[in-house]
Motif scaffolding. Sequence first.
Motif, PDB file in Angstrom:
ATOM      1  N   CYS A  80      46.006  40.998  44.230  1.00 35.45           N
ATOM      2  CA  CYS A  80      46.375  39.379  44.663  1.00 35.45           C
ATOM      3  C   CYS A  80      46.934  38.626  43.164  1.00 35.45           C
ATOM      4  CB  CYS A  80      45.392  38.906  45.231  1.00 35.45           C
ATOM      5  SG  CYS A  80      45.143  37.016  45.484  1.00 35.45           S
ATOM      6  N   PRO A  81      47.457  38.323  43.171  1.00 40.13           N
ATOM      7  CA  PRO A  81      47.563  37.609  41.645  1.00 40.13           C
ATOM      8  C   PRO A  81      46.150  36.478  40.919  1.00 40.13           C
ATOM      9  CG  PRO A  81      49.022  36.695  42.716  1.00 40.13           C
ATOM     10  CD  PRO A  81      49.062  37.579  43.784  1.00 40.13           C
ATOM     11  N   ALA A  82      45.959  35.516  42.170  1.00 45.00           N
ATOM     12  CA  ALA A  82      44.848  34.454  42.176  1.00 45.00           C
ATOM     13  C   ALA A  82      44.074  34.732  41.475  1.00 45.00           C
ATOM     14  CB  ALA A  82      44.955  33.616  43.216  1.00 45.00           C
ATOM     15  N   ARG A  83      43.371  33.675  40.138  1.00 43.52           N
ATOM     16  CA  ARG A  83      42.207  33.707  40.282  1.00 43.52           C
ATOM     17  C   ARG A  83      41.590  32.973  39.992  1.00 43.52           C
ATOM     18  NH1 ARG A  83      42.910  38.310  40.382  1.00 43.52           N
ATOM     19  NH2 ARG A  83      44.277  39.876  39.257  1.00 43.52           N
ATOM     20  N   HIS A  84      40.387  32.957  40.332  1.00 42.58           N
ATOM     21  CA  HIS A  84      38.708  31.922  39.691  1.00 42.58           C
ATOM     22  C   HIS A  84      38.832  31.650  38.583  1.00 42.58           C
ATOM     23  CE1 HIS A  84      37.052  33.588  43.449  1.00 42.58           C
ATOM     24  NE2 HIS A  84      37.481  32.824  44.333  1.00 42.58           N
ATOM     25  N   CYS A  85      38.417  29.904  38.807  1.00 42.55           N
ATOM     26  CA  CYS A  85      38.874  28.864  37.378  1.00 42.55           C
ATOM     27  C   CYS A  85      38.189  27.834  36.928  1.00 42.55           C
ATOM     28  CB  CYS A  85      39.992  28.644  36.859  1.00 42.55           C
ATOM     29  SG  CYS A  85      41.148  27.834  37.572  1.00 42.55           S
TER      30      CYS A  85
END
Length: 98
Positions: free
Chosen positions: A36-41
């Motif tokens: 998954c390419p999603a990252r928390h920021c």
Amino acid sequence: MAGGWSKQGSGIPLADRVRAGSPGTPSPVPDPEETCPARHCWVADAVDRHGAKRPGLLVEWRPGVTSWEGRVVYAARLRPDGWLLVEEWVPAALLTPA
């Protein structure tokens, strides 16, 4: 003595003993289709202009005019009675890894 206390085991800890090919067997190389390419920021200068950094989810990068931009999704207080979900392209300088 029965049980796992003898020295006759394979030398592999019980937690790591998984039958090859079973669903619990970790793949040696991550599958790009499953990564998954999603990252928390953290998003600075959110659209609601309250001055607080908002937790967000970075889902994509693109080159902008002067620097990179990230497409993020985050909650912002845009109405007095509630929060709304915002999706927008934000300059990389306003994003911090969480």
